[in-house]
Design a protein around this motif. Structure first.
Motif, PDB file in Angstrom:
ATOM      1  N   UNK A 238      -1.818 -25.225 -20.313  1.00 21.03           N
ATOM      2  CA  UNK A 238      -2.997 -25.388 -21.162  1.00 21.03           C
ATOM      3  C   UNK A 238      -2.597 -25.619 -22.617  1.00 21.03           C
ATOM      4  N   UNK A 239      -1.586 -24.882 -23.100  1.00 26.09           N
ATOM      5  CA  UNK A 239      -1.137 -25.081 -24.470  1.00 26.09           C
ATOM      6  C   UNK A 239      -0.488 -26.447 -24.643  1.00 26.09           C
ATOM      7  N   UNK A 240       0.184 -26.931 -23.584  1.00 32.28           N
ATOM      8  CA  UNK A 240       0.777 -28.268 -23.636  1.00 32.28           C
ATOM      9  C   UNK A 240      -0.302 -29.321 -23.879  1.00 32.28           C
ATOM     10  N   UNK A 241      -1.422 -29.207 -23.152  1.00 31.63           N
ATOM     11  CA  UNK A 241      -2.514 -30.161 -23.344  1.00 31.63           C
ATOM     12  C   UNK A 241      -2.993 -30.150 -24.796  1.00 31.63           C
ATOM     13  N   UNK A 242      -3.169 -28.949 -25.343  1.00 26.80           N
ATOM     14  CA  UNK A 242      -3.658 -28.841 -26.725  1.00 26.80           C
ATOM     15  C   UNK A 242      -2.635 -29.376 -27.717  1.00 26.80           C
ATOM     16  N   UNK A 243      -1.367 -28.984 -27.536  1.00 27.16           N
ATOM     17  CA  UNK A 243      -0.325 -29.419 -28.467  1.00 27.16           C
ATOM     18  C   UNK A 243      -0.129 -30.930 -28.415  1.00 27.16           C
ATOM     19  N   UNK A 244      -0.215 -31.483 -27.218  1.00 23.59           N
ATOM     20  CA  UNK A 244       0.047 -32.911 -27.089  1.00 23.59           C
ATOM     21  C   UNK A 244      -0.963 -33.727 -27.873  1.00 23.59           C
ATOM     22  N   UNK A 245      -2.215 -33.378 -27.752  1.00 25.60           N
ATOM     23  CA  UNK A 245      -3.234 -34.121 -28.485  1.00 25.60           C
ATOM     24  C   UNK A 245      -3.088 -33.892 -29.988  1.00 25.60           C
ATOM     25  N   UNK A 246      -2.765 -32.657 -30.381  1.00 28.39           N
ATOM     26  CA  UNK A 246      -2.615 -32.354 -31.804  1.00 28.39           C
ATOM     27  C   UNK A 246      -1.463 -33.137 -32.425  1.00 28.39           C
ATOM     28  N   UNK A 247      -0.354 -33.303 -31.674  1.00 25.09           N
ATOM     29  CA  UNK A 247       0.820 -34.001 -32.208  1.00 25.09           C
ATOM     30  C   UNK A 247       0.681 -35.519 -32.150  1.00 25.09           C
ATOM     31  N   UNK A 248       0.167 -36.038 -31.040  1.00 27.79           N
ATOM     32  CA  UNK A 248       0.213 -37.489 -30.825  1.00 27.79           C
ATOM     33  C   UNK A 248      -1.133 -38.186 -30.916  1.00 27.79           C
ATOM     34  N   UNK A 249      -2.241 -37.433 -30.809  1.00 24.02           N
ATOM     35  CA  UNK A 249      -3.548 -38.063 -30.777  1.00 24.02           C
ATOM     36  C   UNK A 249      -3.891 -38.615 -29.404  1.00 24.02           C
ATOM     37  N   UNK A 250      -3.054 -38.348 -28.396  1.00 23.89           N
ATOM     38  CA  UNK A 250      -3.275 -38.810 -27.026  1.00 23.89           C
ATOM     39  C   UNK A 250      -3.181 -37.626 -26.080  1.00 23.89           C
TER      40      UNK A 250
END
Length: 423
Positions: free
Chosen positions: A36-48
């Motif tokens: 779940x944190x991966x999903x949040x971090x990924x969007x925060x870092x890359x916008x995707x």
């Protein structure tokens, strides 16, 4: 471990598994985080989303192989992690509205970079048309923040203007800096700029068509700077384009009366010195080689090899036509291809270098320039296409065909790969 470093481990895991079904649980474990944190971090870092990132990276790699290699589509699909050739064709069609063959022949280029830092941005190359414009210069004593000052001056001068706005930095004049502003041409825009006191050098320009590499960024000065650096260095160096003579520009994108984003546009054209990149199955080769260090390493290494051959095997020295060069910092290894092994004296600084048969990424060019430039291009191409390379460093092979002048020498830069099939 810092959060940014953990996220880079996630990216590394994904990039290393693009050729297969990427396990999101494995990616999360690589970054020491929860799914779940991966999903949040990924969007925060890359916008995707993470799945969108994987899809776009696979597509970018596949389109690069389609454009730059002669691999059959089935092999491209296999190399880039698609379940079938049909799945690849469907993905290409959905993204660029073309079949793979149409894309290969077109001037359109899709490129989605590997995320390595906050400066990495999606780049779109397409035809751009700028309308007829009126240009004026805004002067200021400081370069920092000059774009925002110019936009504020424009809003004060023409508060009712609602057309497109473009800009770019001008050259410094004495202690003053200036920023060019272009507006869509209207008589009212010309009159307003001429009547105002904050803009100078008002001129009218006709409509302009060009091919531009475009990046969208937030209206944030550090991010704008990083994006321009990325376009000019990482992206341009690894692309099939070079900078065109037209000047770069920024388009200001408005929302609710404020500039919230900018489109950075770098005019480009296809390189005339186009370097062909392909994947090949190469036979093994044997070289007599020497390694030297220092400012004259290449010259000293090549002289050691040719000097030995001139004394102990003159016929090999006279017929030499294939040469090896690999550089690593201040060290340089030079070699001459042999047909069979030679006995070597101990302590002579010479070695028999055997290049194994196998799969190689090869950049071909008729230019006999600095091999390091070619290696950088090929290194970027291999990385961007998610290919797995061996531990052997990149090297260049120079082949002389009928003479030793630049017109008679062809150059290939090579990187040995692992687990790559070629038809």
């Amino acid at each position: 471990m810092e959060k940014q470093q953990r996220f880079k481990r996630v990216i590394q895991y994904i990039e290393e598994h693009l050729q297969e079904e990427v396990s999101l649980e494995g990616a999360a474990q690589a970054g020491f985080t929860s799914l779940m944190q991966l999903y949040r971090d990924f969007y925060a870092h890359t916008g995707h989303s993470v799945k969108e990132y994987i899809r776009k990276r696979r597509l970018s790699n596949a389109l690069s192989l389609i454009r730059c290699s002669d691999m059959p589509l089935a092999e491209v699909a296999y190399t880039c992690g698609y379940s079938s050739q049909q799945a690849l064709c469907k993905s290409v069609k959905a993204a660029v509205s073309m079949t793979p063959l149409e894309y290969k022949r077109s001037g359109v280029s899709y490129y989605f970079p590997r995320y390595d830092s906050l400066s990495a941005k999606q780049v779109t190359v397409a035809a751009q048309t700028l309308p007829a414009t009126v240009r004026a210069a805004f002067y200021h004593s400081r370069l920092s923040g000059i774009e925002e000052q110019a936009i504020a001056a424009l809003q004060e001068t023409l508060p009712d203007y609602r057309g497109r706005v473009f800009g770019r930095n001008g050259k410094q004049q004495g202690s003053r800096f200036y920023y060019w502003i272009w507006l869509e041409y209207t008589p009212e825009a010309v009159e307003g700029l001429l009547a105002g006191r904050m803009f100078k050098g008002v001129e009218v320009f006709p409509e302009l068509s060009l091919t531009g590499a475009k990046v969208l960024v937030r209206n944030d000065e550090p991010e704008i700077g990083r994006a321009w650096n990325y376009l000019y260095t990482d992206w341009l160096r690894s692309s099939m384009f070079t900078q065109a003579p037209e000047p770069y520009f920024e388009e200001f994108l408005w929302r609710n009366g404020r500039v919230n984003r900018l489109a950075l546009v770098l005019p480009v054209m296809k390189r005339t010195d186009y370097d062909r990149i392909s994947l090949i199955r190469s036979p093994g080769m044997l070289f007599l080689a020497s390694t030297r260090e220092g400012p004259h390493a290449e010259k000293e290494a090549s002289q050691a090899v040719m000097g030995f051959l001139a004394v102990y095997n003159p016929s090999a020295a006279r017929s030499a036509d294939t040469f090896y060069i690999a550089k690593n910092g201040r060290a340089c290894t030079c070699g001459v291809k042999l047909e069979e092994k030679l006995p070597l004296p101990s302590g002579g600084g010479l070695e028999l270098l055997e290049l194994p048969a196998g799969s190689y990424a090869v950049l071909e060019t008729d230019c006999a320039g600095d091999s390091r430039v070619l290696e950088e291009r090929l290194e970027a191409w291999v990385q961007d296409n998610g290919l797995r390379r061996s531990s052997r460093p990149a090297f260049a092979i120079y082949e002389a065909q009928g003479g030793y002048t630049a017109n008679h020498i062809t150059t290939t830069c090579r990187i040995q790969l692992e687990h790559v099939k070629n038809g």
